[in-house]
Scaffold this active site. Structure first.
Site, PDB file in Angstrom:
ATOM      1  CE  LYS A  27      -3.750  -0.071   2.601  1.00 55.16           C
ATOM      2  NZ  LYS A  27      -4.548  -0.269   3.843  1.00 55.16           N
TER       3      LYS A  27
HETATM    4  C1  E4P Z   1      -7.734   0.720   4.064  1.00 55.28           C
HETATM    5  O1  E4P Z   1      -6.927   0.896   3.177  1.00 55.28           O
HETATM    6  C2  E4P Z   1      -7.778   1.675   5.176  1.00 55.28           C
HETATM    7  O2  E4P Z   1      -6.584   1.572   5.860  1.00 55.28           O
HETATM    8  C3  E4P Z   1      -8.906   1.478   6.138  1.00 55.28           C
HETATM    9  O3  E4P Z   1     -10.034   0.915   5.528  1.00 55.28           O
HETATM   10  C4  E4P Z   1      -9.218   2.744   6.888  1.00 55.28           C
HETATM   11  O4  E4P Z   1     -10.320   2.518   7.692  1.00 55.28           O
HETATM   12  P1  E4P Z   1     -10.729   3.499   8.867  1.00 55.28           P
HETATM   13  O5  E4P Z   1     -11.246   4.760   8.270  1.00 55.28           O
HETATM   14  O6  E4P Z   1     -11.774   2.742   9.604  1.00 55.28           O
HETATM   15  O7  E4P Z   1      -9.510   3.749   9.696  1.00 55.28           O
END
Ligand code: E4P
Length: 227
Positions: free
Chosen positions: A87
């Site tokens: 990522k």
């Molecule tokens: C995925 O890439 C994200 O890290 C995640 O879904 C963020 O979620 P949150 O807004 O609940 O922290």
């Protein structure tokens, strides 16, 4: 639609996998920190062991300079092996890093997407997945679902390989909206996944079926007991 688990807790991941064959796990630095394990690579290796070999494991770089992001991404792939998706935030130097990594055949998920344009640029740079933060966008006063849909539309229209990986959900409705629009993948936290796929009303209905059957045919009986 691919459905991934947005968590790094081994027990939760195992419990969810025991009920359903998901498509993998996504993490971010905050999610990893919540496990309390000060060695994030150890935690990721443990996750790798409890999910199927062909399941995806997404993990995020912490570096902010392009070269460092590229080095960190390659290190993560070398440690975590096949089906690792690195990522890379679609901000700052991220887009440049995505294009370098994609050219070298590394699977990249563009993350921290708060708008259509960064997602489009990440798709053009060669990212495999684009993760718009649906609920965080809602919290900022935008329409997170609509932004995810717009990204899907523009990326498909341009013919890029990238798929939207809807992320940051707080309720099942947001997730279902992705599916209705043909969005290719979502990553969902365990609580929302549980409300999405398992609900008490349906479970009670099944209990009632068993109870009625047993009243007529005998305690503990199933179709296996009858020729
Ligand atoms: C995925 O890439 C994200 O890290 C995640 O879904 C963020 O979620 P949150 O807004 O609940 O922290």
């Amino acid at each position: 639609m691919l459905i991934l688990i947005d968590d790094a807790d081994l027990t939760k991941i195992e419990e969810l996998y025991a009920k359903y064959p998901y498509d993998g796990v996504t993490t971010n630095p905050t999610i990893l920190s919540k496990t309390g394990n000060p060695d994030p690579m150890d935690q990721l290796k443990k996750i790798r062991k409890v999910i199927p070999e062909d399941a995806m494991l997404h993990a995020q770089v912490l570096s902010v300079e392009t070269d460092d992001m590229v080095r960190e991404a390659k290190h993560m792939v070398s440690v975590l092996g096949e089906n690792t998706y690195v990522k890379i935030p679609a901000v700052g130097n991220g887009l440049k890093a995505i294009s370098i990594l994609a050219k070298e055949g590394i699977n990249v998920t563009a993350t921290a997407i708060y708008g259509v344009m960064p997602a489009f640029m990440a798709a053009k740079a060669g990212a495999k997945f684009l993760a718009p933060y649906v609920n965080r966008l809602d919290n900022l006063g935008y329409d997170g679902v609509q932004i995810a849909k717009d990204i899907h539309t523009i990326v498909k229209a341009a013919g890029y390989e990238a798929e939207v990986l809807g992320a940051s959900f707080k309720n099942s409705q947001q997730v279902l909206e992705m599916g209705k629009f043909g969005i290719g993948s979502v990553t969902v936290n365990p609580d929302t996944l549980s409300t999405l796929a398992f609900n008490g009303v349906a479970e009670n209905a099944v209990k009632d079926f068993i109870c009625d059957f047993e009243k007529c045919c005998g305690q503990g009986k199933t179709m296996l007991d009858f020729e």
